[in-house]
Structure formats: structure tokens, C-alpha cells
Design an enzyme around this catalytic site. Structure first.
Site, PDB file in Angstrom:
ATOM      1  N   LYS A 265     -19.231  36.749  13.843  1.00 53.99           N
ATOM      2  CA  LYS A 265     -20.555  36.353  13.374  1.00 53.99           C
ATOM      3  C   LYS A 265     -20.887  34.945  13.886  1.00 53.99           C
ATOM      4  O   LYS A 265     -21.992  34.689  14.386  1.00 53.99           O
ATOM      5  CB  LYS A 265     -20.553  36.380  11.847  1.00 53.99           C
ATOM      6  CG  LYS A 265     -21.927  36.419  11.244  1.00 53.99           C
ATOM      7  CD  LYS A 265     -21.817  36.836   9.801  1.00 53.99           C
ATOM      8  CE  LYS A 265     -23.152  36.660   9.099  1.00 53.99           C
ATOM      9  NZ  LYS A 265     -23.024  36.874   7.667  1.00 53.99           N
TER      10      LYS A 265
ATOM     11  N   CYS B 103       4.863  -7.194   4.739  1.00 57.02           N
ATOM     12  CA  CYS B 103       3.931  -8.310   4.878  1.00 57.02           C
ATOM     13  C   CYS B 103       3.778  -9.055   3.558  1.00 57.02           C
ATOM     14  O   CYS B 103       4.655  -9.835   3.201  1.00 57.02           O
ATOM     15  CB  CYS B 103       2.601  -7.816   5.445  1.00 57.02           C
ATOM     16  SG  CYS B 103       1.683  -9.140   6.224  1.00 57.02           S
TER      17      CYS B 103
ATOM     18  N   HIS C 257       3.966  -5.008   9.975  1.00 58.04           N
ATOM     19  CA  HIS C 257       3.524  -3.726   9.412  1.00 58.04           C
ATOM     20  C   HIS C 257       4.168  -2.594  10.206  1.00 58.04           C
ATOM     21  O   HIS C 257       3.501  -1.946  11.018  1.00 58.04           O
ATOM     22  CB  HIS C 257       1.999  -3.620   9.472  1.00 58.04           C
ATOM     23  CG  HIS C 257       1.306  -4.506   8.490  1.00 58.04           C
ATOM     24  ND1 HIS C 257       1.203  -4.194   7.151  1.00 58.04           N
ATOM     25  CD2 HIS C 257       0.701  -5.707   8.647  1.00 58.04           C
ATOM     26  CE1 HIS C 257       0.557  -5.160   6.533  1.00 58.04           C
ATOM     27  NE2 HIS C 257       0.240  -6.100   7.411  1.00 58.04           N
TER      28      HIS C 257
ATOM     29  N   GLU D 296       4.794   0.254   9.385  1.00 57.47           N
ATOM     30  CA  GLU D 296       4.201   1.571   9.104  1.00 57.47           C
ATOM     31  C   GLU D 296       3.270   2.031  10.227  1.00 57.47           C
ATOM     32  O   GLU D 296       3.079   3.220  10.433  1.00 57.47           O
ATOM     33  CB  GLU D 296       3.458   1.548   7.759  1.00 57.47           C
ATOM     34  CG  GLU D 296       2.201   0.669   7.679  1.00 57.47           C
ATOM     35  CD  GLU D 296       2.475  -0.780   7.272  1.00 57.47           C
ATOM     36  OE1 GLU D 296       3.639  -1.237   7.452  1.00 57.47           O
ATOM     37  OE2 GLU D 296       1.543  -1.451   6.800  1.00 57.47           O
TER      38      GLU D 296
HETATM   39  N1  GLN Z   1      -2.355 -12.135   2.502  1.00 54.39           N
HETATM   40  C1  GLN Z   1      -1.144 -12.315   3.266  1.00 54.39           C
HETATM   41  C2  GLN Z   1      -1.395 -13.141   4.519  1.00 54.39           C
HETATM   42  O1  GLN Z   1      -2.500 -13.194   4.986  1.00 54.39           O
HETATM   43  C3  GLN Z   1      -0.500 -10.990   3.608  1.00 54.39           C
HETATM   44  C4  GLN Z   1      -1.312 -10.151   4.518  1.00 54.39           C
HETATM   45  C5  GLN Z   1      -0.850  -8.718   4.619  1.00 54.39           C
HETATM   46  O2  GLN Z   1      -0.112  -8.260   3.769  1.00 54.39           O
HETATM   47  N2  GLN Z   1      -1.304  -7.998   5.625  1.00 54.39           N
HETATM   48  O3  GLN Z   1      -0.491 -13.681   5.070  1.00 54.39           O
END
Ligand code: GLN
Length: 573
Positions: A250, A407, A533, A535
């Protein structure tokens, strides 16, 4: 599998699998545009990512790109609660979270050019107008804005790449997406229709009262797309159940696409199953035929094994993410995905618990944390929720609960340690308390007094040197590692000696030894923090070592230790 992820030289971000064919003329770069209709949140990003994985598994070099209709120049300043996480690229681009999906599915490290917003397009058009580049022309959406959009698409295609997959954010029919749709329509004429194709992702809802799947919204959405001059070559049909042959026929008839180009995409058990599902539906074959790309079948062995392993897991580990934005899980999307990769890699299931950091106060705090096998403290900005994070870290440290600080998570771990182990009761970050007597987290000299806050951020890939004999070095298996950063504050070097003397090992530093990058506690099953980071670099087929280390420790704590190795190996024979 791709080469090592965590030591890659930043300049070689595109991994090439295909050996150059020197016979015959070079094939021009091909462009696939992915649009969406009917409703948002259909999984258009997952569809575009999955197509990337399938084409890459056929040996093609692929780059994904996202066009976002909003006016912000980039998502860097947007509230994660509204927009989800900001995904950071190797080159320091602050981008839409869909780029995270693209990277996780295709294994390609993208550049900031893979994210284009209306705001960034208008910004450069207006800058050009101010500079007089348009020589007095009246500056208009067509052709000036559309030309700018086409340039951004073309530029990505100039990399060493066979196929560019560009997703248009939003839904067909939105006012904001019009210039993008017009630009991709023109693009087909500019580079030749044989080099361009359009994939439209729509929804076929199930109406319970009549027990029927309805194709009408799809028909309307395709009609809307056609009214913009774009005829889809493929329709990917999202539904909450299998669709039968009748529904496909369809859609084919009413929307004027070949029956084999109507690809079913019912809800999958696991997002990483979607490439396999779309392959079974014939998506990559249709795309290659339409674009004249001659390849063998895709090699999906590793991917298939990985998905099978994830789906067959029965035992689970319970991990808490302690954050400020837990009401919108997309705010921590890459963290949650990295946890999923690591648990699946260990053959376990993830029981993810969202712990609201602001509620971790007083005597009740422990009740949120008692049942957890492991804790992650994700990144963040601003003071709200910080004391709850410090509380959770104390709980993890004192009770031997495996902990990974990312972080801000590292920064809070240092604050907690300074307060409760070094006895510096008012220790803090100057981000939260500019007059603290013990600024254990502080801005480095060069970062102070800078007006433009964005300018002071440490963004993108930075190297770190890991200490011999440390847990972190053992996990990475390498001395020099690269990770992505997005932060301003750092561990204050004045406190380094005291921290180390009391048992906090500063196990990774910048190559010039100026900045602390990693910390760990010596007498703890797993207490690891990173200023980066990690991740953002975890992939389902190569889980990140800091996350697999956390899950291994959490599994041991949860009594699942037997057979769980520190590292995971997903290679198939
Ligand atoms: N606020 C913190 C800084 O600027 C950590 C930043 C974050 O966790 N990305 O250093």
C-alpha cells in the site's frame, strides 16, 4: 574491527577499510539525505547511523552529518534539560547528540563540520553580507542561505569519503526546516540525481480499536515532502509491531516507491539491533543499487555477535548515575550508552538507576545508594546538585562501592577527599565558591579574567600520560592516551602533594605535567576519576576500558564476579 580507539592520532580521524581500486574512473561521492515525517523522536538518527554502519560494513568510507533547524549557533549553550547532552567531537565541536549515535554505530570520529545549525548558517551569511562579499546583492534565503547549506554538505563530501549521509533534523512540514529541504532538493540537480538519494523515515501507527496499522499519516508526510520537490527513493517505516506485505504494498503504491524500497523498522529489542534489522529488510542493497555502488555483502559478524551477546545476558548489575538532569535521561546519553557497552561486553545486563543529586541530603541520602553495585558521577556545570554528588562519593569511598567520576565527577571526588580525608572542611571549587579558603579545584592562571567564557573551555581531544603501575594504566594498557574534554576548572596543583600523601593517586597528567587528568584511590576496589569525557569514545563493539573496569568491579560487588574479567574481548573467530 577498527584500530585502537583510545590512542588514535587526532589527525587520522577517518578510518579507511577499503583498499583503493585503481582500475576505472573514480566514483564520485554519493549523498544520502534522511528526512523524517509524521512525528519527531522516530529514531531518524538511529536509522541514519544504522545505514552508516551497513555501508561501512560493505567496505565503503562513510561520513554522517546532521542539519539542525534551530537558531542556536551550536548546542554548547543549550540547557541539557531541553536538548539532551552536548556531544563533543575530537576537534572540540560542541554538537547535537545524534553525532554520538553516528560515531557509536559507524566507529568514525566525526569533525565539527558534521553538525550544521540554522544559526551557524545565518551567522556566516550575515558575516559575509557585512564584509560586502555579496557585492550589494539583496541577500535572500534562496540562493544565499541555501548556497551556504549546500557548501556545508559539499565540504563534508570533500573528505576521503564514498558516501555522505546527511540527516535533516525536525519533521517535514516544520517552518524551520524549509531552507534545508530546499537546499537538499537543489543539491540533487547540482551533483546529479544519480549521486543523490532521499530516505524518508515515517511512522505507521497501530490503531487498537480497529486493530489496524494505518498508512495515511505516511501518505500525507510523503505528499508534504513532494510539495517541496523531493520524491523519496526509500521509505523506512517505523512501527511498534511487524508490518505485513499488504501494508508495504500500500505504501509503495500510494507513495510511488518500489515495493523493495519500503523498509520495515518495527521497534527493536536493542538499538544496536537496528542495522541488522534494516539489512534484513534490504536497506543497504537498495541504497547501493540506487547509487550505483558496487560492493560485496556487508560483513556484520562482529556486530551480530555483539548484539547476540547483549540480548542473551540474564544477570544484571545495578549502576546509579548521580546527576542533576536525571529527569531527562538524554542529558547523559553517552554515559548511559558507555555503561551499556561495558555491561553487554561483560555478558551482563544493565540495571540503570537515575539518582537525583539534589535529593541526596541528610540521613535519607544513603537509602538512594545502598543497593547500588556501582556509581557514576557525570559531568556538569554550576553548583546545583554538587553537594549530593559529594555525598554519594563519600558513600562510595567509605563503603567500597565502585565509582567512576567524569569531569565534574573527578572534581567532586577531589573536593570530597580534601574535606573528609585531608580535613580541609571548606574545600571547594572556585566555580561554586569563589572565596573558599581551600580552592582544590580552580582556574589555571591563563584562564582567569577572560570575558568570553566559551573561550576558556578546554574542548576536544587532549593527551594524558598514565603512571606506571596505576590501575588506570592497567585498564588502558597504554602510557599515552587521548580523550575528549569540555571543561574550564582543573585540580589545583598546590594541593597535589597533600592529596597524594593521603592516598589519592594522581595517576594521569597532561604530557607537560601541568594538569591532573586522572585520579584513583589506592585502597579501594574501584575509585577512578577522569577530567575527560571518556563516554564520548565508547563504542558498542569497543567498550571503553574505564567503563568495563567499573562494571567488572560492580559485578564482583554484586556477587557476579565469577567469569567477569577486567577487560572484555568481542573479537569473533
Ligand atoms: N563545571 C566543571 C568545569 O567547567 C566541569 C565541567 C564538566 O563536567 N564537563 O570545569
Amino acid at each position: 574491527m577498527d584500530g585502537p580507539l583510545f590512542t588514535s592520532d587526532p589527525s587520522s580521524s577517518i578510518v579507511t577499510e577499503r583498499t583503493e581500486d585503481t582500475t576505472g574512473p573514480p566514483t564520485p561521492t554519493k549523498f544520502v539525505f534522511v528526512t523524517g515525517g509524521v512525528v519527531s523522536s522516530l529514531g531518524k538518527g538511529i536509522a541514519a547511523s544504522s545505514l552508516g554502519r551497513l555501508l561501512k560494513s560493505r567496505g565503503l568510507r562513510v561520513v554522517n552529518q546532521k542539519l539542525d533547524p534551530y537558531i542556536n549557533v551550536d548546542p554548547g549553550t543549550m540547557n541539557p534539560f531541553q536538548h539532551g547532552e552536548v556531544f563533543v567531537t575530537d576537534d572540540g565541536g560542541e554538537t547535537d547528540l545524534d553525532l554520538g549515535h553516528y560515531e557509536r554505530f559507524t566507529g568514525e570520529n566525526l569533525k565539527r563540520t558534521s553538525n550544521v545549525t540554522s544559526g551557524s548558517v545565518y551567522l556566516s551569511v550575515i558575516q559575509k553580507e557585512r564584509r560586502g562579499d555579496y557585492l550589494g546583492d539583496t541577500v535572500q534565503v534562496i540562493p544565499h542561505v541555501t548556497n551556504e547549506i549546500k557548501d556545508r554538505i559539499r565540504r563534508v563530501g570533500e573528505q576521503d569519503v564514498d558516501v555522505v549521509i546527511t540527516e535533516v533534523g525536525g519533521t517535514v512540514g516544520d517552518i524551520e526546516s524549509l531552507p534545508f529541504l530546499e537546499a537538499i532538493r537543489q543539491f540533487g540537480n547540482d551533483v546529479g540525481r544519480e549521486n543523490v538519494m532521499f530516505v524518508h523515515v515515517t511512522l505507521v501507527p497501530y490503531i487498537a480499536t480497529s486493530e489496524e496499522l494505518k498508512t495515511k499519516p505516511t501518505q500525507h508526510s510523503v505528499a508534504e515532502l513532494r510539495s517541496k520537490g523531493i520524491s523519496p527513493d526509500v521509505i523506512v517505516v517505523r512501527s511498534d509491531r511487524e508490518i505485513d506485505e499488504g501494508v508495504r504494498k500500500k505504501i509503495s503504491l500510494f507513495c510511488d516507491v518500489q515495493p523493495r524500497a519500503v523498509i520495515a523498522a518495527p521497534d527493536a529489542r536493542d538499538i544496536y539491533e537496528v542495522p541488522l534489522q534494516l539489512h534484513d529488510g534490504g536497506l543497504d542493497a537498495v541504497v547501493c543499487d540506487r547509487l550505483g555502488l558496487v560492493t560485496g555483502p556487508p560483513n556484520l559478524d562482529v556486530w551480530r555477535a555483539m548484539v547476540a551477546k547483549a540480548l542473551s545476558a540474564t544477570e544484571s548489575v545495578r549502576i546509579g548515575i548521580v546527576g542533576k538532569y536525571v529527569g531527562l535521561p538524554d542529558a547523559y546519553l553517552s554515559v548511559a550508552e558507555a555503561l551499556r557497552h561495558a555491561t553487554a561486553g561483560h555478558g551482563l545486563k544493565l540495571d540503570l538507576v537515575w539518582v537525583p543529586s539534589e535529593e541526596l541530603t541528610g540521613l535519607l541520602a544513603d537509602s538512594y545508594l545502598e543497593d547500588l553495585d556501582g556509581i557514576v558521577i557525570p559531568g556538569g556545570f554550576g553548583y546545583r546538585g554538587v553537594e549530593g554528588k559529594v555525598m554519594a562519593i563519600r558513600f562510595a569511598r567509605e563503603n567500597g562501592v565502585p565509582l567512576l567520576g567524569l569531569c565534574l565527577g573527578l572534581q567532586c571526588s577531589v573536593i570530597e577527599f580534601a574535606r573528609n580525608v585531608l580535613g580541609l572542611h571548606d574545600a571547594n571549587s572556585t566555580e561554586f565558591d569563589p572565596t573558599t579558603p581551600h580552592p582544590v579545584i580552580d582556574l589555571m592562571a591563563s584562564q582567569e579574567d577572560v570575558e568570553d567564557k566559551g573561550g576558556t573551555m578546554r574542548l576536544g581531544l587532549y593527551a594524558a600520560k598514565l603512571a606506571e603501575g596505576s590501575k588506570i594504566r592497567e585498564l588502558y594498557g597504554q602510557e599515552l592516551v587521548y580523550e575528549r574534554h569540555r571543561h574550564r576548572w582543573e585540580v589545583n596543583n598546590r594541593y597535589r602533594k597533600d592529596l597524594e600523601k593521603a592516598g589519592m593517586r594522581l595517576s594521569g597528567v597532561s604530557p607537560d605535567d601541568n594538569l591532573v587528568e586522572y585520579i584513583e584511590l589506592v585502597d579501594h576496589p574501584y575509585f577512578v576519576g577522569t577530567q575527560a569525557h571518556p563516554e564520548f569514545r565508547s563504542r558498542p563493539d569497543t567498550p571503553h576500558p574505564l567503563f568495563t573496569g567499573l562494571i567488572a568491579a560492580a559485578a564482583r560487588r554484586g556477587g557476579l564476579g565469577a567469569g567477569v574479567q577486567e577487560k572484555v574481548d568481542l573479537t569473533v573467530e
